[in-house]
Design an enzyme around this catalytic site. Structure first.
Site, short mmCIF file in Angstrom:
data_model
loop_
_atom_site.label_atom_id
_atom_site.label_comp_id
_atom_site.label_asym_id
_atom_site.label_seq_id
_atom_site.Cartn_x
_atom_site.Cartn_y
_atom_site.Cartn_z
CE LYS A 188 -4.46 -1.60 1.51
NZ LYS A 188 -4.23 -3.04 1.83
CB SER A 239 -0.19 -8.34 -1.14
OG SER A 239 -0.96 -9.19 -0.31
CD GLU A 283 -11.55 5.00 1.71
OE1 GLU A 283 -11.46 6.18 1.28
OE2 GLU A 283 -11.03 4.03 1.15
C1 LIG Z 1 -5.13 -4.07 1.53
C2 LIG Z 1 -4.45 -5.34 1.26
C3 LIG Z 1 -4.84 -6.18 0.19
C4 LIG Z 1 -6.05 -5.93 -0.66
O1 LIG Z 1 -6.02 -4.76 -1.41
P1 LIG Z 1 -5.76 -4.75 -2.98
O2 LIG Z 1 -6.07 -3.35 -3.37
O3 LIG Z 1 -6.67 -5.76 -3.62
O4 LIG Z 1 -4.33 -5.10 -3.19
C5 LIG Z 1 -4.09 -7.32 -0.06
N1 LIG Z 1 -3.03 -7.65 0.71
C6 LIG Z 1 -2.64 -6.88 1.74
C7 LIG Z 1 -1.46 -7.31 2.55
C8 LIG Z 1 -3.32 -5.70 2.05
O5 LIG Z 1 -2.92 -4.94 3.09
#
Ligand SMILES: *Cc1c(COP(=O)(O)O)cnc(C)c1O
Length: 391
Positions: free
Chosen positions: A89, A377, A111
């Site tokens: 993010k 992610s 938000e």
């Molecule tokens: C917020 C988040 C997601 C989901 O958000 P996307 O916009 O679909 O990437 C996925 N993995 C993690 C670790 C997150 O913090």
């Protein structure tokens, strides 16, 4: 096929900018200026420098040897979990803060549901000395106490949304209301590839650094820039958009998006938007969303707060409709099992969101020479309270 956004903000049948009239000037200003600003030398220099020295990029591409042995393919993990604040993010929040500064904005609003986007926003606001206001459902404030504490420690003001279900969609409504009332000095940072044009395209471009790095790293490791599979979980779709971006036109690369099936796709407690959703308008764009026959948004469910969203970004709706990406899903239980598997086989505790992507290794029939990259992610520290219930 064309996977870029057109001048009206559409990917095929999805996208656009459905906003209250009061927001036209703000959104129009963004639409007209975002590309000019983000591709200026001045912006790119600072963006690249912060991604490197602050966020910790490039993130490693890790060859997961034991997973590879188990699933019979070469499996690489793109380590977004090693980014500052623990997930992808921050790539987007850095980009949007630099854009806000160059648009003369002094006040940042956002938000957040689980708090991950709120923490990433509060982090870069602290870095740049900007006022930061985070809207969060009252219920989420109770459920996500550690992230609320982080945001406050970083100097942000956390404002509870007390209407409706007191969760993410109510926080979004409050943020939009704030933006309408403060159009001149305020930038609204959206945390995924959702919202009115140009947000989905802008966020995808900021996150596209993920696949830009993957291509270079794969070339060094496998002698080809192209993998056979790229796998990512999808909430709104930003980490998947970033991981897919520079492979969209390489038809031989299979793009696999993994949604949260919650307690099961047909259980009534799920967030598998492409499987259950119909076209509709949510948070400023036309996309697929989970809704009743008369168009009421259905409350989603997932064990992972980051995938607990009733919609999906318009790019992903287009990738689904055209068949360019394959959509799969993982239930709460399957995601938990995958999280424990990665922890024990590679020594990496993933975020619960990410664990959904890991699960589909069980479902794909690989050939020995296949090269699969999974977008890791985020890391699992934030999910320990959930994991502890299953240890
Ligand atoms: C917020 C988040 C997601 C989901 O958000 P996307 O916009 O679909 O990437 C996925 N993995 C993690 C670790 C997150 O913090």
């Amino acid at each position: 096929m064309d996977f870029s956004v057109n001048e009206y903000g559409y990917y095929g049948n999805f996208g656009g900018a459905f906003i209250p009239e009061m927001l036209y000037p703000n959104v129009k200003q963004l639409q007209e200026n975002y590309l000019k600003i983000i591709y200026s030398d001045d912006f790119q220099n600072e963006f690249r420098q912060l991604l490197r020295d602050y966020a910790g990029r490039p993130t490693p591409l890790f060859f997961a040897e034991r997973l590879s042995e188990k699933y019979g393919a070469k499996i690489f993990l793109k380590r977004e979990d090693l980014c500052h604040t623990g997930a992808h993010k921050i790539n987007n929040t850095i980009g949007q803060i630099l854009l806000a500064l160059r648009s003369g904005k002094k006040r940042i609003i956002a938000e957040t549901g689980a708090g991950q986007h709120g923490v990433a926003t509060a982090t870069v606001c602290a870095l740049k000395g900007l006022e930061c206001i985070i809207y969060m459902g009252e219920k989420d404030i109770e459920r996500q106490a550690p992230n609320v504490a982080r945001m406050k420690m970083l100097g942000a003001t956390v404002v509870p949304a007390v209407s409706g279900s007191k969760t993410l969609k109510d926080a979004t409504n409050e943020a939009i209301r704030d933006w309408i009332n403060n159009p001149v000095d305020t930038h609204y940072i959206i945390g995924s590839v959702v919202g009115p044009h140009p947000y989905p395209d802008m966020v995808a471009r900021f996150q596209s650094v993920i696949s830009e790095e993957m291509r270079k790293q794969l070339l060094e490791r496998t002698n080809s820039e192209l993998p056979t599979h790229v796998i990512a979980c999808v909430g709104g779709g930003s980490n998947a958009a970033g991981a897919f971006y520079h492979f969209l036109n390489d038809e031989n690369v299979k793009l696999i998006a993994v949604e949260a099936a919650g307690c099961g796709i047909d259980s009534g407690k799920s967030a598998a938007t492409t499987q259950l959703g119909k076209p509709g308008i949510l948070h400023g764009s036309k996309s697929l969303l989970m809704q009743t026959a008369d168009g009421q948004v259905i409350e989603p469910h997932s064990i992972s707060a980051g995938l607990d969203y009733p919609g999906i970004g318009p790019l992903h709706a287009h990738l689904f409709e055209t068949g360019r990406a394959i959509f799969m899903s993982a239930t709460d239980e399957e995601a938990l099992a995958a999280a424990f598997e990665l922890s024990k086989t590679e020594g990496i505790i993933p975020a619960l969101e990410t664990a959904h992507a890991l699960h589909v290794l069980n479902k794909i029939e690989f050939k020995k020479e296949d090269v699969a990259v999974i977008c890791l992610s985020g890391r699992g520290d934030k999910d320990l309270a959930t994991y502890m219930k299953y240890i």
